[in-house]
Design a protein around this motif. Structure first.
Motif, PDB file in Angstrom:
ATOM      1  N   GLN A 240     -19.024  12.560 -64.571  1.00 26.51           N
ATOM      2  CA  GLN A 240     -19.221  11.984 -65.904  1.00 26.51           C
ATOM      3  C   GLN A 240     -20.328  10.930 -65.880  1.00 26.51           C
ATOM      4  O   GLN A 240     -21.130  10.831 -66.826  1.00 26.51           O
ATOM      5  N   LYS A 241     -20.379  10.172 -64.812  1.00 25.62           N
ATOM      6  CA  LYS A 241     -21.408   9.133 -64.676  1.00 25.62           C
ATOM      7  C   LYS A 241     -22.791   9.770 -64.593  1.00 25.62           C
ATOM      8  O   LYS A 241     -23.756   9.278 -65.191  1.00 25.62           O
ATOM      9  N   ILE A 242     -22.886  10.858 -63.850  1.00 25.27           N
ATOM     10  CA  ILE A 242     -24.164  11.573 -63.719  1.00 25.27           C
ATOM     11  C   ILE A 242     -24.644  12.037 -65.085  1.00 25.27           C
ATOM     12  O   ILE A 242     -25.828  11.884 -65.431  1.00 25.27           O
ATOM     13  N   VAL A 243     -23.734  12.576 -65.873  1.00 25.32           N
ATOM     14  CA  VAL A 243     -24.096  13.070 -67.213  1.00 25.32           C
ATOM     15  C   VAL A 243     -24.479  11.899 -68.120  1.00 25.32           C
ATOM     16  O   VAL A 243     -25.485  11.955 -68.848  1.00 25.32           O
ATOM     17  N   SER A 244     -23.693  10.819 -68.082  1.00 28.64           N
ATOM     18  CA  SER A 244     -23.940   9.688 -68.974  1.00 28.64           C
ATOM     19  C   SER A 244     -25.287   9.012 -68.695  1.00 28.64           C
ATOM     20  O   SER A 244     -25.890   8.435 -69.601  1.00 28.64           O
ATOM     21  N   LEU A 245     -25.747   9.104 -67.438  1.00 30.17           N
ATOM     22  CA  LEU A 245     -27.030   8.497 -67.069  1.00 30.17           C
ATOM     23  C   LEU A 245     -28.182   9.507 -67.120  1.00 30.17           C
ATOM     24  O   LEU A 245     -29.293   9.200 -66.678  1.00 30.17           O
ATOM     25  N   ASN A 246     -27.891  10.694 -67.648  1.00 28.08           N
ATOM     26  CA  ASN A 246     -28.911  11.758 -67.767  1.00 28.08           C
ATOM     27  C   ASN A 246     -29.530  12.109 -66.410  1.00 28.08           C
ATOM     28  O   ASN A 246     -30.751  12.264 -66.278  1.00 28.08           O
ATOM     29  N   LEU A 247     -28.653  12.249 -65.416  1.00 27.30           N
ATOM     30  CA  LEU A 247     -29.124  12.511 -64.055  1.00 27.30           C
ATOM     31  C   LEU A 247     -28.798  13.929 -63.571  1.00 27.30           C
ATOM     32  O   LEU A 247     -28.905  14.209 -62.377  1.00 27.30           O
ATOM     33  N   SER A 248     -28.421  14.788 -64.468  1.00 28.38           N
ATOM     34  CA  SER A 248     -27.985  16.131 -64.061  1.00 28.38           C
ATOM     35  C   SER A 248     -29.048  16.879 -63.279  1.00 28.38           C
ATOM     36  O   SER A 248     -28.728  17.734 -62.442  1.00 28.38           O
ATOM     37  N   ASP A 249     -30.332  16.585 -63.531  1.00 33.10           N
ATOM     38  CA  ASP A 249     -31.414  17.254 -62.798  1.00 33.10           C
ATOM     39  C   ASP A 249     -31.740  16.559 -61.477  1.00 33.10           C
ATOM     40  O   ASP A 249     -32.546  17.077 -60.693  1.00 33.10           O
ATOM     41  N   TYR A 250     -31.098  15.406 -61.246  1.00 37.32           N
ATOM     42  CA  TYR A 250     -31.482  14.596 -60.087  1.00 37.32           C
ATOM     43  C   TYR A 250     -30.344  14.307 -59.103  1.00 37.32           C
ATOM     44  O   TYR A 250     -30.606  13.895 -57.975  1.00 37.32           O
ATOM     45  N   VAL A 251     -29.094  14.487 -59.523  1.00 42.68           N
ATOM     46  CA  VAL A 251     -27.942  14.194 -58.668  1.00 42.68           C
ATOM     47  C   VAL A 251     -26.939  15.339 -58.782  1.00 42.68           C
ATOM     48  O   VAL A 251     -26.661  15.829 -59.867  1.00 42.68           O
ATOM     49  N   GLU A 252     -26.389  15.737 -57.635  1.00 44.35           N
ATOM     50  CA  GLU A 252     -25.403  16.812 -57.632  1.00 44.35           C
ATOM     51  C   GLU A 252     -24.280  16.493 -56.649  1.00 44.35           C
ATOM     52  O   GLU A 252     -24.535  16.058 -55.528  1.00 44.35           O
ATOM     53  N   ILE A 253     -23.036  16.700 -57.093  1.00 43.38           N
ATOM     54  CA  ILE A 253     -21.864  16.584 -56.219  1.00 43.38           C
ATOM     55  C   ILE A 253     -21.626  17.965 -55.623  1.00 43.38           C
ATOM     56  O   ILE A 253     -21.354  18.924 -56.342  1.00 43.38           O
ATOM     57  N   LYS A 254     -21.707  18.063 -54.309  1.00 43.85           N
ATOM     58  CA  LYS A 254     -21.727  19.377 -53.663  1.00 43.85           C
ATOM     59  C   LYS A 254     -20.407  19.790 -53.005  1.00 43.85           C
ATOM     60  O   LYS A 254     -20.262  20.932 -52.585  1.00 43.85           O
ATOM     61  N   GLY A 255     -19.444  18.897 -52.867  1.00 41.66           N
ATOM     62  CA  GLY A 255     -18.226  19.247 -52.144  1.00 41.66           C
ATOM     63  C   GLY A 255     -18.451  19.167 -50.644  1.00 41.66           C
ATOM     64  O   GLY A 255     -19.540  18.845 -50.172  1.00 41.66           O
ATOM     65  N   SER A 256     -17.408  19.475 -49.871  1.00 36.29           N
ATOM     66  CA  SER A 256     -17.531  19.403 -48.416  1.00 36.29           C
ATOM     67  C   SER A 256     -18.264  20.631 -47.888  1.00 36.29           C
ATOM     68  O   SER A 256     -18.349  21.662 -48.559  1.00 36.29           O
ATOM     69  N   THR A 257     -18.786  20.513 -46.660  1.00 34.29           N
ATOM     70  CA  THR A 257     -19.536  21.613 -46.060  1.00 34.29           C
ATOM     71  C   THR A 257     -19.379  21.584 -44.544  1.00 34.29           C
ATOM     72  O   THR A 257     -19.221  20.520 -43.949  1.00 34.29           O
ATOM     73  N   ASN A 258     -19.415  22.767 -43.937  1.00 36.64           N
ATOM     74  CA  ASN A 258     -19.389  22.867 -42.475  1.00 36.64           C
ATOM     75  C   ASN A 258     -20.790  22.923 -41.885  1.00 36.64           C
ATOM     76  O   ASN A 258     -20.948  23.061 -40.675  1.00 36.64           O
ATOM     77  N   THR A 259     -21.792  22.856 -42.740  1.00 33.85           N
ATOM     78  CA  THR A 259     -23.179  22.972 -42.278  1.00 33.85           C
ATOM     79  C   THR A 259     -23.950  21.676 -42.533  1.00 33.85           C
ATOM     80  O   THR A 259     -25.132  21.714 -42.857  1.00 33.85           O
ATOM     81  N   ILE A 260     -23.267  20.544 -42.390  1.00 24.92           N
ATOM     82  CA  ILE A 260     -23.882  19.265 -42.729  1.00 24.92           C
ATOM     83  C   ILE A 260     -25.107  18.981 -41.869  1.00 24.92           C
ATOM     84  O   ILE A 260     -26.128  18.481 -42.360  1.00 24.92           O
ATOM     85  N   THR A 261     -25.053  19.319 -40.567  1.00 24.85           N
ATOM     86  CA  THR A 261     -26.193  19.013 -39.703  1.00 24.85           C
ATOM     87  C   THR A 261     -27.395  19.898 -40.027  1.00 24.85           C
ATOM     88  O   THR A 261     -28.542  19.476 -39.844  1.00 24.85           O
ATOM     89  N   GLU A 262     -27.162  21.103 -40.507  1.00 24.42           N
ATOM     90  CA  GLU A 262     -28.274  21.967 -40.913  1.00 24.42           C
ATOM     91  C   GLU A 262     -29.020  21.339 -42.083  1.00 24.42           C
ATOM     92  O   GLU A 262     -30.261  21.363 -42.132  1.00 24.42           O
ATOM     93  N   LYS A 263     -28.283  20.789 -43.014  1.00 28.54           N
ATOM     94  CA  LYS A 263     -28.907  20.138 -44.156  1.00 28.54           C
ATOM     95  C   LYS A 263     -29.633  18.863 -43.723  1.00 28.54           C
ATOM     96  O   LYS A 263     -30.732  18.569 -44.185  1.00 28.54           O
TER      97      LYS A 263
END
Length: 370
Positions: A240-263
């Protein structure tokens, strides 16, 4: 050969403690040929999240505490007695040389009642910085008394050692398991900054989003990705904060991942805005992948890993303008970013699994006639 018992609540969920049990347990049975038992209270028949070596013996006591209530509430008090009886029975069968309490679980409060010749060790994975500044309650005095009864207390950095009153404290940092033989590629990285951790108040990802909203006023060619799980309510608030600050094109919540070191190996920056960190392994993982760090100088972990302007950047706590300025400066200066990344890679080598496990061997496993 030693018999080592590791006590925890569960090893079926992703998390730092689960990862450490996996790393240390597997190392002890494969490299040192110790006998390792992992005893849980609420595994609930699930498989371990990480692939445990088949030589590690897993035991679940099927206590299943109510995690939404205090351990000393009526809902859990009878379970503590069940925990005590079933754990005593398992220790009688195992006859360990050392018992490791891997996290803050009820056995912390009743271990002196157990009949065993084993040495007891308690690991602390949280910072006592803020707690040390509060008035010492009767319950905290009781906790402190119990801490004195452990044979070893293991803390993660020298600064934390000062918060404990007794001489049974040993400083052993957490290890990382990353291939450090090949140096990372430092150039041609994506204009993506990342942060990772459990979505919760202490990580203050909401603060990071505020900082990012100011940063993109200067640099609209960068994006922020936040990796982690948590309560859905907390995740929704961030979205909601991302949307309220108009950051949808700049911030993303991605969830957990098993490939963190690759990123980490292809992204441009790692950011941290936590209220407190004891020893954030994620910073070492970032350094091992050649990912430069910008972090608040929160108590007590980051400054025990990062040397400011040498292998990362530490920003005065809660100074958002200074954080934004550092982001603007470092994203405009690739040579500085590369220098920090290279120095970070050298620093991370001090925390490889072999190095840290050698300290465990000298300071704990083969010390004091265990």
């Amino acid at each position: 050969m030693k018999k080592i018992v590791i006590l925890t609540d569960q090893i079926c969920k992703i998390g730092g403690i689960t990862s450490l049990i996996y790393l240390k347990g597997n190392y002890w049975v494969t490299h040192d040929h110790h006998e390792v038992h992992v005893i849980t209270t609420e595994q609930q028949g699930k498989e371990p999240y990480y692939p445990m070596n088949s030589e590690i013996k897993l035991h679940d006591l099927d206590v299943n505490y109510n995690r939404f209530a205090s351990y000393f509430s009526p809902k859990n008090l009878i379970k503590i007695f069940k925990n005590l009886i079933r754990l005593q029975s398992q220790l009688n069968k195992t006859k360990p040389d050392i018992v490791i309490v891997a996290n803050h679980i009820p056995v912390t409060f009743f271990f002196p009642l157990l009949f065993t010749k084993a040495k007891f060790l308690k690991e602390f994975h949280f910072s006592k910085f803020y707690l040390s500044r509060r008035k010492k309650t009767l319950f905290r005095r009781f906790e402190s008394y119990l801490e004195s009864k452990f044979d070893f207390l293991v803390v993660l950095n020298p600064e934390e050692r000062a918060f404990y009153e007794y001489d049974n404290v040993v400083t052993i940092s957490n290890p990382i398991q990353v291939n450090m033989e090949t140096e990372p590629v430092y150039t041609h990285r994506k204009n993506i900054a990342m942060a990772a951790g459990r979505i919760s108040g202490v990580k203050r990802f909401d603060v990071l989003i505020d900082i990012w909203s100011k940063f993109i006023e200067e640099k609209k060619d960068w994006k922020l990705e936040i990796y982690g799980d948590g309560e859905q309510e907390d995740i929704d608030l961030l979205k909601q904060k991302i949307v309220s600050l108009n950051l949808s094109d700049y911030v993303e919540i991605k969830g957990s991942t098993n490939t963190i070191t690759e990123k980490m190996s292809s992204y441009g920056l790692y950011l941290m805005t936590s209220a407190a960190e004891c020893f954030p392994m994620v910073l070492l993982e970032a350094q091992s992948c050649g990912l430069p760090i910008v972090s608040y100088d929160c108590p007590t972990g980051p400054r025990n890993i990062v040397t400011h302007n040498h292998d990362g950047i530490l920003v005065e706590m809660d100074n958002q303008d200074a954080f934004v300025k550092e982001l603007v400066d470092i994203t405009a200066n690739e040579s500085r970013r590369i220098e920090l990344a290279k120095n970070g890679f050298v620093n991370a080598k001090k925390y490889t699994l072999d190095v840290i496990m050698d300290i465990w061997d000298k300071e704990i496993i083969n010390k004091k006639e265990i």
